[in-house]
Design an enzyme around this catalytic site. Sequence first.
Site, short mmCIF file in Angstrom:
data_model
loop_
_atom_site.label_atom_id
_atom_site.label_comp_id
_atom_site.label_asym_id
_atom_site.label_seq_id
_atom_site.Cartn_x
_atom_site.Cartn_y
_atom_site.Cartn_z
N ASP A 181 0.83 -1.21 0.00
CA ASP A 181 0.00 0.00 0.00
C ASP A 181 0.86 1.26 0.00
O ASP A 181 0.51 2.27 -0.62
CB ASP A 181 -0.98 0.01 1.18
CG ASP A 181 -0.31 -0.28 2.51
OD1 ASP A 181 0.87 -0.66 2.52
OD2 ASP A 181 -0.99 -0.13 3.54
N HIS A 214 -5.18 -9.35 10.97
CA HIS A 214 -5.40 -8.27 10.03
C HIS A 214 -5.14 -8.79 8.62
O HIS A 214 -4.46 -9.81 8.43
CB HIS A 214 -4.48 -7.08 10.34
CG HIS A 214 -4.84 -6.40 11.62
ND1 HIS A 214 -5.87 -5.51 11.74
CD2 HIS A 214 -4.30 -6.52 12.87
CE1 HIS A 214 -5.96 -5.10 13.00
NE2 HIS A 214 -5.03 -5.69 13.69
#
Length: 404
Positions: A181, A214
């Site tokens: 990201d 996560h």
Amino acid sequence: MPQPDVSVIIGAYEAMPYLVECLASVEAQTIDQGRIEVITVDDGSTDGTGEYLEEFAARSAMPVTVIRQENSGGPSGPRNVGLGKATGRYVFFLDADDRLGPEALERMVAMADRNGTDVVLGRIEGVNRGAPKSMWGRTLDRTDVFSSNIRYTLSAQKLFRRELLTRHGMRFDESLWTGEDALFTMEAYLRADGVSVIADYTCYYLVGRDDGKHVTKSGGYELRFDSARALMHLIAEHVPAGEHRDLLMTRPLVVTLLPQFGPRFAKDSEKVRRRKHELAKPLMDAYWTPGIARRLKVEERLRLHLVAEQQPELLVPVAKFLKGKKQPAALLERGGRRLYLAYPHFRDAAAGIPDSVYLAEPREARAYPGYREGGAGSLLRRAARKARRMLRSAAATGGRAAAV
């Protein structure tokens, strides 16, 4: 159907029960639901995530697409699949365990439309976990990656103009196991025609899961070097050598690479220490500069100096010092205008580390009693202040004389 304003892309893996509140936050958006499309990708979940997505799509007033696929191992694959299906003018990547503030999409779309910017950052707040803070000082209609602290929030939870992503063929790098990201977002910052920051409203709630799971992939230290290498190469590709490149390079150096040479380094085996130095060497050879060194705190600069010089034997005592949470002695010289922090090896002739490595820059030195900010810049500032006082005094005197 008219083109939606924003495509909300949600990659989901083992996301229950957090997904329920995530989707509820999308339904609660104040922007008209006809201006949103939701694209969800179930990445091989076994906890009912896929079934809940299909149930939500069946009853939602918004157009909701559900894609179910085998597990890809991380967030990049689902995000890329969702991006390939998006038709909105903008896209927003929402993690399935997080949630939006009610006015988030309305505010971000309006901000981008009003200012013609390609990326919009909405204020992020952590829930049971930390969140970035330094970039939320004030709302900025238009800025860039060099003029603000946005380089310290490289997560994907931003509003991106889809035309920007399409024009440059931008996708998440599925070969990276961490930091994908950061690579995507930094490229968007560098290619964008302006970035906006919404600092006065919490657009995104970053939720810490009770189970510790996560979407982000995990892995060993070598994967962190992969992430740092990819981001540093991207910066070098887009930004010529100089002050702007140095500014951006501090991010991967300090956030991604430096922790590999922190307190944990003292516990590493000799083999791991050597390997970390081998992985860091080409990066330090290519990108470490005096300009970057001056931007760092003393202990950060000292560690990276030793990495650049390939001196793991000197780095171990520094790592142990940091692990012990000790405070270095502060040495004031030149009438208090120079402050040195005496971390290990300071003025040790055998180590041969230059004094300049231990010299605190003003922003760090100001915290120490007795420090007097010196140098040509300070002298000029003091002269300017004196001149302003003299002008004010002369103006006041003239005013009193005229009154008489």
